[in-house]
Design an enzyme around this catalytic site. Structure first.
Site, PDB file in Angstrom:
ATOM      1  CE  LYS A   1      59.935  75.873  26.120  1.00 35.60           C
ATOM      2  NZ  LYS A   1      60.602  76.951  25.444  1.00 35.60           N
TER       3      LYS A   1
ATOM      4  CG  ASP B   1      62.443  68.623  20.054  1.00 31.56           C
ATOM      5  OD1 ASP B   1      62.679  69.053  18.918  1.00 31.56           O
ATOM      6  OD2 ASP B   1      63.306  68.094  20.789  1.00 31.56           O
TER       7      ASP B   1
ATOM      8  CG  MET C   1      69.035  78.030  22.741  1.00 33.58           C
ATOM      9  SD  MET C   1      69.395  76.611  23.801  1.00 33.58           S
ATOM     10  CE  MET C   1      71.164  76.476  23.612  1.00 33.58           C
TER      11      MET C   1
HETATM   12  N1  SAH Z   1      70.580  71.457  17.748  1.00 37.88           N
HETATM   13  C1  SAH Z   1      70.113  72.713  17.236  1.00 37.88           C
HETATM   14  C2  SAH Z   1      70.157  73.817  18.268  1.00 37.88           C
HETATM   15  C3  SAH Z   1      69.286  73.573  19.446  1.00 37.88           C
HETATM   16  S1  SAH Z   1      69.262  74.926  20.538  1.00 37.88           S
HETATM   17  C4  SAH Z   1      70.898  73.082  15.995  1.00 37.88           C
HETATM   18  O1  SAH Z   1      71.920  72.496  15.703  1.00 37.88           O
HETATM   19  O2  SAH Z   1      70.449  73.964  15.290  1.00 37.88           O
HETATM   20  C5  SAH Z   1      67.865  75.829  19.970  1.00 37.88           C
HETATM   21  C6  SAH Z   1      68.299  77.125  19.344  1.00 37.88           C
HETATM   22  O3  SAH Z   1      68.703  76.902  18.021  1.00 37.88           O
HETATM   23  C7  SAH Z   1      67.236  78.175  19.250  1.00 37.88           C
HETATM   24  O4  SAH Z   1      67.055  78.867  20.447  1.00 37.88           O
HETATM   25  C8  SAH Z   1      67.800  79.068  18.181  1.00 37.88           C
HETATM   26  O5  SAH Z   1      68.842  79.871  18.682  1.00 37.88           O
HETATM   27  C9  SAH Z   1      68.433  78.060  17.261  1.00 37.88           C
HETATM   28  N2  SAH Z   1      67.570  77.676  16.154  1.00 37.88           N
HETATM   29  C10 SAH Z   1      67.178  76.439  15.807  1.00 37.88           C
HETATM   30  N3  SAH Z   1      66.448  76.456  14.689  1.00 37.88           N
HETATM   31  C11 SAH Z   1      66.350  77.736  14.314  1.00 37.88           C
HETATM   32  C12 SAH Z   1      65.742  78.422  13.234  1.00 37.88           C
HETATM   33  N4  SAH Z   1      65.052  77.766  12.286  1.00 37.88           N
HETATM   34  N5  SAH Z   1      65.882  79.749  13.153  1.00 37.88           N
HETATM   35  C13 SAH Z   1      66.578  80.440  14.072  1.00 37.88           C
HETATM   36  N6  SAH Z   1      67.163  79.852  15.121  1.00 37.88           N
HETATM   37  C14 SAH Z   1      67.069  78.523  15.238  1.00 37.88           C
END
Ligand code: SAH
Length: 519
Positions: free
Chosen positions: A58, A36, A173
């Site tokens: 998306k 994704d 998020m």
């Molecule tokens: N499993 C993922 C999180 C999924 S939820 C993890 O461990 O990182 C998705 C959220 O992760 C986004 O809304 C944001 O808050 C954060 N996120 C993921 N990648 C990001 C990035 N490169 N920069 C900033 N926020 C990020």
């Protein structure tokens, strides 16, 4: 049919180097990759062409797959006997719904591995210069979802406990709810002066950080139009950024740089860009392979059969050198049969390629063009000498012409072919170019220019030169720059020295001061 296997893999926060060794191995082993938006596109480029890719995130023009459909898809693919890599942003167990996917796999008796990843919750603040703990200020941290509606958030999050139980609070998020989150934290006892940072697209070229306090962050977010995805960091650890900010200080930070040269040669340029804080995006539009045309092969065999007769072997590129030696192997020609010949090389990389095979090149020209080779050899050339010129099928005519003019019998050999290739990247390059997300396009030869334009055309772009006009065009040397200009591109950067080092230096100089050199 034997059941396949599913690897539930954390891709890390975006920087393609932040995947684990185990994750990368699973990715490369897979028959099909299900991914994704948060899994960086560069990772997919490392896949063999035959690997199937399924995007489930998306997309404006398609409907987004629901979690149940994704769970089902993984089961179906595995039941077809496939090895599946389910690639997820960050760590798959942190708001990654890996539990639901794994549960359905278990119910169907399908074998799975969970391969942890580096979560954005920790890595993204780190890239902004914010370690999530600190000896004096924060001895614990919490990772909290900000995704739900205020009602649901209130049911799921015990604001009083969250506010006071741990040091650093990390919200994922949560950008859209920043106002509500700060309000709750203040209400339950955090001071309005508590530092807050939002880090958007951390570890990528778009990384951006906004710093404020619980009291003013909502207004700052609104004012800046700061958009998700971002990690929200609440707590005194944010102060460390003032001194520890590091990523943003790198010379090429913020630039996504397109690398068009052949995959086999791209790594040096890619690594240098990466080291300097840029984000390389490899899109190799050229591939070299051994000569395959029967007439040309016969010419190679005949020329090598007369190895003893040459006074010179002149190599004009590392590719030429590599393929020349490959032909020696293929035809069983011992290099010692060239005992009369002196070897000459255009450019330090060609000389290195020769040296790696135990041959010390005679002449190192000062300029890295065919003319330069000649300048430094002119005194040594004698009429009646024979020179062998192993090169690619697109090599320029200057060298043979000049040699002939001096009475040297130049035997040109097309030892390899350059072929246009169109890398599979699921339309990502076009998307990024259209969105202005490719900041620089690098060209390391004339054929990278013409091939990129042709590749874009084949991908459905009707005016490729126009599409590239939003990016800064950087060329390795004057010949490449001429080709770019002739094809309607505006060349902003031209290396002083036609080498990868020269190109990288020119990029950094332009980044420091775009007005300093406008060739
Ligand atoms: N499993 C993922 C999180 C999924 S939820 C993890 O461990 O990182 C998705 C959220 O992760 C986004 O809304 C944001 O808050 C954060 N996120 C993921 N990648 C990001 C990035 N490169 N920069 C900033 N926020 C990020």
């Amino acid at each position: 049919m034997t059941k396949g296997k599913v690897y539930l893999v954390g891709a890390g926060p975006g920087d393609p180097k932040l995947i684990t060794v185990r994750g990368l191995a699973a990715l490369k082993r897979a028959d099909v990759v299900v991914y994704d938006r948060l899994a960086g596109p560069q990772l997919l480029q490392q896949l063999p062409a035959e690997t199937e890719r399924i995007y489930v995130g998306k997309r404006p023009d398609r409907h987004t797959m629901k979690q149940e459909e994704i769970n089902r898809l993984l089961v179906d693919l595995a039941l077809q006997g496939k090895t599946v890599c389910r690639l997820k942003g960050g760590d798959p167990t942190v708001f990654g719904r890996v539990g639901e996917e794994a549960e359905l796999l278990r119910q169907h008796g399908i074998d799975f591995d969970i391969v942890p990843g580096i979560t954005s919750a920790i890595a993204v603040p780190a890239y902004a210069g914010i370690p999530v703990t600190h000896r004096d200020w924060a001895s614990s941290f919490s990772i909290i979802t900000g995704h739900e509606s205020p009602d649901k958030l209130d049911r799921m999050i015990h604001w009083d406990k969250v506010t006071n139980a741990t040091g650093t609070l990390l919200f994922l998020m949560g950008v859209a709810k920043i106002g509500y989150i700060s309000e709750q934290l203040i209400k339950h006892g955090r001071s309005p002066g508590t530092p807050v940072a939002l880090v958007r697209w951390g570890t990528r070229a778009e990384q951006a950080t906004l710093v404020g306090t619980l009291g003013d962050i909502e207004a700052k977010v609104a004012e800046a139009g700061f958009e998700p995805p971002a990690v929200i960091v609440v707590g005194d650890v944010v102060r460390q950024r003032e001194t520890l900010k590091w990523m943003e200080n790198k010379p090429l930070f913020g630039w996504r740089v397109l690398v068009t040269r052949a995959r086999a040669q791209a790594s040096e340029l890619t690594e240098r860009i990466d080291e300097l804080g840029g984000e390389p995006y490899e899109f190799p539009v050229i591939e070299t392979r051994p000569q395959s045309e029967p007439g040309a092969i016969r010419a190679i065999e005949e020329a090598l059969a007369e190895a003893e007769t040459y006074d010179w072997v002149m190599l004009t590129s590392p590719n030429g050198a590599e393929h020349f030696f490959a032909w020696l192997c293929r035809t069983g020609t011992d290099i010692r049969r060239f005992h009369r010949a002196r070897f000459a090389a255009v450019g330090p990389k060609t000389a290195e390629a020769l040296l790696a095979r135990g041959v010390i090149a005679e002449a190192l020209p000062s300029k890295f063009q065919a003319e330069g080779l000649l300048d430094s050899l002119v005194a040594e050339l004698r009429p009646g000498q024979r020179a062998l010129l192993p090169r690619g099928d697109l090599a320029r005519e200057v060298l043979p012409r000049e040699l002939e003019a001096r009475g040297v019998d130049a035997v040109e050999l097309d030892v390899y072919e350059n072929r246009l290739i169109v890398p599979q990247d699921d339309g990502r390059l076009l998307e990024m170019l259209r969105a202005g997300e490719i900041h620089v396009v690098t060209f390391t030869s004339s054929s990278t220019v013409t091939n990129l334009l042709e590749a874009l055309r084949r991908l459905g772009e009707t005016s490729p030169a126009e599409l590239l006009s939003g990016a800064i065009v950087a060329c390795i040397g004057p010949v490449t720059a001429q080709t770019a200009a002739a094809n309607g591109l505006k060349v902003a950067i031209q290396a002083d020295q036609a080498t990868i080092d020269g190109l990288v230096e020119a990029l950094a100089a332009y980044r420091r001061d775009p007005t300093s050199r406008s060739n």
